[in-house]
Enzyme design. Sequence first.
Site, mmCIF file in Angstrom:
data_model
loop_
_atom_site.group_PDB
_atom_site.id
_atom_site.type_symbol
_atom_site.label_atom_id
_atom_site.label_comp_id
_atom_site.label_asym_id
_atom_site.label_seq_id
_atom_site.Cartn_x
_atom_site.Cartn_y
_atom_site.Cartn_z
ATOM 1 N N ASP A 111 40.993 -8.190 40.356
ATOM 2 C CA ASP A 111 39.599 -8.561 40.471
ATOM 3 C C ASP A 111 39.067 -9.472 39.601
ATOM 4 O O ASP A 111 39.587 -9.564 38.513
ATOM 5 C CB ASP A 111 38.130 -7.207 40.018
ATOM 6 C CG ASP A 111 36.917 -7.207 39.695
ATOM 7 O OD1 ASP A 111 35.905 -7.406 40.393
ATOM 8 O OD2 ASP A 111 36.633 -8.274 38.298
ATOM 9 N N ASP A 134 34.545 -12.045 44.203
ATOM 10 C CA ASP A 134 35.975 -11.840 43.300
ATOM 11 C C ASP A 134 36.636 -10.550 43.513
ATOM 12 O O ASP A 134 37.904 -10.542 42.331
ATOM 13 C CB ASP A 134 34.990 -12.388 42.105
ATOM 14 C CG ASP A 134 34.755 -10.864 41.364
ATOM 15 O OD1 ASP A 134 34.119 -10.020 41.899
ATOM 16 O OD2 ASP A 134 34.887 -10.995 40.270
ATOM 17 N N GLU A 135 37.199 -10.475 44.809
ATOM 18 C CA GLU A 135 37.420 -8.752 44.856
ATOM 19 C C GLU A 135 38.208 -8.438 45.426
ATOM 20 O O GLU A 135 37.730 -9.506 46.901
ATOM 21 C CB GLU A 135 36.157 -7.862 45.223
ATOM 22 C CG GLU A 135 37.199 -6.477 44.175
ATOM 23 C CD GLU A 135 35.858 -5.414 44.169
ATOM 24 O OE1 GLU A 135 35.842 -4.699 44.677
ATOM 25 O OE2 GLU A 135 34.165 -6.391 44.073
HETATM 26 P P1 TTP Z 1 31.934 -8.478 39.298
HETATM 27 O O1 TTP Z 1 32.585 -8.240 39.594
HETATM 28 O O2 TTP Z 1 30.741 -7.440 39.603
HETATM 29 O O3 TTP Z 1 31.216 -9.173 37.466
HETATM 30 P P2 TTP Z 1 32.266 -10.317 36.599
HETATM 31 O O4 TTP Z 1 32.988 -10.312 37.531
HETATM 32 O O5 TTP Z 1 30.746 -11.657 36.238
HETATM 33 O O6 TTP Z 1 32.910 -9.371 35.424
HETATM 34 P P3 TTP Z 1 33.614 -8.353 35.324
HETATM 35 O O7 TTP Z 1 34.761 -8.943 33.832
HETATM 36 O O8 TTP Z 1 33.136 -6.947 35.212
HETATM 37 O O9 TTP Z 1 34.478 -7.430 36.541
HETATM 38 O O10 TTP Z 1 30.904 -9.532 40.379
HETATM 39 C C1 TTP Z 1 31.426 -10.559 40.061
HETATM 40 C C2 TTP Z 1 30.688 -11.977 40.487
HETATM 41 O O11 TTP Z 1 29.467 -10.715 41.431
HETATM 42 C C3 TTP Z 1 29.744 -11.967 38.782
HETATM 43 O O12 TTP Z 1 30.459 -12.663 37.836
HETATM 44 C C4 TTP Z 1 27.996 -13.236 39.697
HETATM 45 C C5 TTP Z 1 28.241 -12.331 40.467
HETATM 46 N N1 TTP Z 1 27.028 -10.782 40.485
HETATM 47 C C6 TTP Z 1 25.871 -10.692 40.469
HETATM 48 O O13 TTP Z 1 25.537 -12.450 41.420
HETATM 49 N N2 TTP Z 1 25.138 -9.673 40.704
HETATM 50 C C7 TTP Z 1 25.525 -9.249 39.679
HETATM 51 O O14 TTP Z 1 24.179 -7.810 40.185
HETATM 52 C C8 TTP Z 1 26.263 -8.196 40.229
HETATM 53 C C9 TTP Z 1 27.443 -7.317 39.055
HETATM 54 C C10 TTP Z 1 27.573 -10.150 40.159
HETATM 55 CA CA CA Z 2 34.744 -9.406 38.661
#
Ligand code: TTP
Ligand code: CA
Length: 362
Positions: free
Chosen positions: A17, A115-116
């Site tokens: 992730d 992103d996962e």
């Molecule tokens: P996530 O993997 O949930 O979050 P992140 O990568 O920003 O942070 P972390 O380091 O905790 O993993 O989400 C991936 C991307 O998806 C995030 O960068 C932006 C988008 N996203 C949204 O647009 N709205 C949302 O509510 C979430 C959770 C994510």
């Molecule tokens: Ca993430």
Amino acid sequence: MPDIAFGTSQRIILHLDMDRFYASVEMRDRPKLRRKPVVIGADPNHGKGRGVVATCSYEARAFGIRSAMPISQAFVLCPHAVFLSPDFSRYVKASADVMAILKTHGFPLQQVSIDEAFLDVSRLGTFPAATDLAVRIKDTILTRLGLTCSIGLAPTKVVAKLASEVHKPDGLIVVEPENLFSFLAPMPVRKIPGIGKKSEADLFDIGIRTIRDLAAFDIQVLIARFGRSAIALQDLAAGIDRSEVKEREGVKSVSRETTFTNDTDDEHLIAVTIDALAEEVCRNLSDESLHCRTVTVKVRYQGFVTKTKARTFPHYTGDPVTLRTCAHSLIRDIFDGRKIRLLGIRLSSFDTCDALQMTLGV
Ligand code: TTP
Ligand code: CA
């Protein structure tokens, strides 16, 4: 026959992730933003903005800002943060770059969001070998793309995903079979996929708080209270998860939505907004070389009542005019004259599974 996870599993699943993904891409491309509170999302409009936060840097999280929070609240928490509107095309490109690196290793890959992804690296045979690979992947992503990620390695998908979360950013957590239960046991039940707020509250009512509590609870009582689905939940609590890395599960939908500055029933503004949303989702569709069959329009009225309407074509299309015209006709069907707060368009039923699921709402 897939192995059961707990204790005897031969499977080794890697979950990756990306860290604060959109914010990381922005900070990589604009070094001046590094170490600053950066919020990606709707325009805060001096605290009067009406959309939400997509994500933010860890410096912004220190102020309590989180994904999906109203942007107005983020502004109150940290007015001096750098607020940026999302530039999805750059995030989609970075995502494709990450996935290309993962693919080079030749293991079954399942991308589950922008992103996962999961990789089934069981073929490596041992957790130390898988750990070496994880270190190499992290290193390649950092040196080639300038981005950090967090990785979890475990005998099951659910545990690998939980493991990737516990040591963010730039984490690497390995849960070998013998540590599976001690890893899971102290976690709150909410961590189990399928247990949302409501089930969590119901479980609390009967004294179940941790995964250990759930794993040990009398299954007959659970079934009487929650139905047959309790069996699957208790299995997950015991570390049993047979779900496999499904290579071809990729994009399900591309969507974009927007919240109006003021609720509106102005048909011209609604039509112009549909045009803009359609243009954006069609651009994403073409960036990903996808064609779709289903267009869905979403309307949220004042008071948060939300309506959607979809149309599925007999043939795949990527044609922006066809898709836009369809969106206009759907909105005409569901618009009932009340003031609208939010409009969205989703394209789905793709002819290729090679891309990712993207909800591009702010
Ligand atoms: P996530 O993997 O949930 O979050 P992140 O990568 O920003 O942070 P972390 O380091 O905790 O993993 O989400 C991936 C991307 O998806 C995030 O960068 C932006 C988008 N996203 C949204 O647009 N709205 C949302 O509510 C979430 C959770 C994510
Ligand atoms: Ca993430």
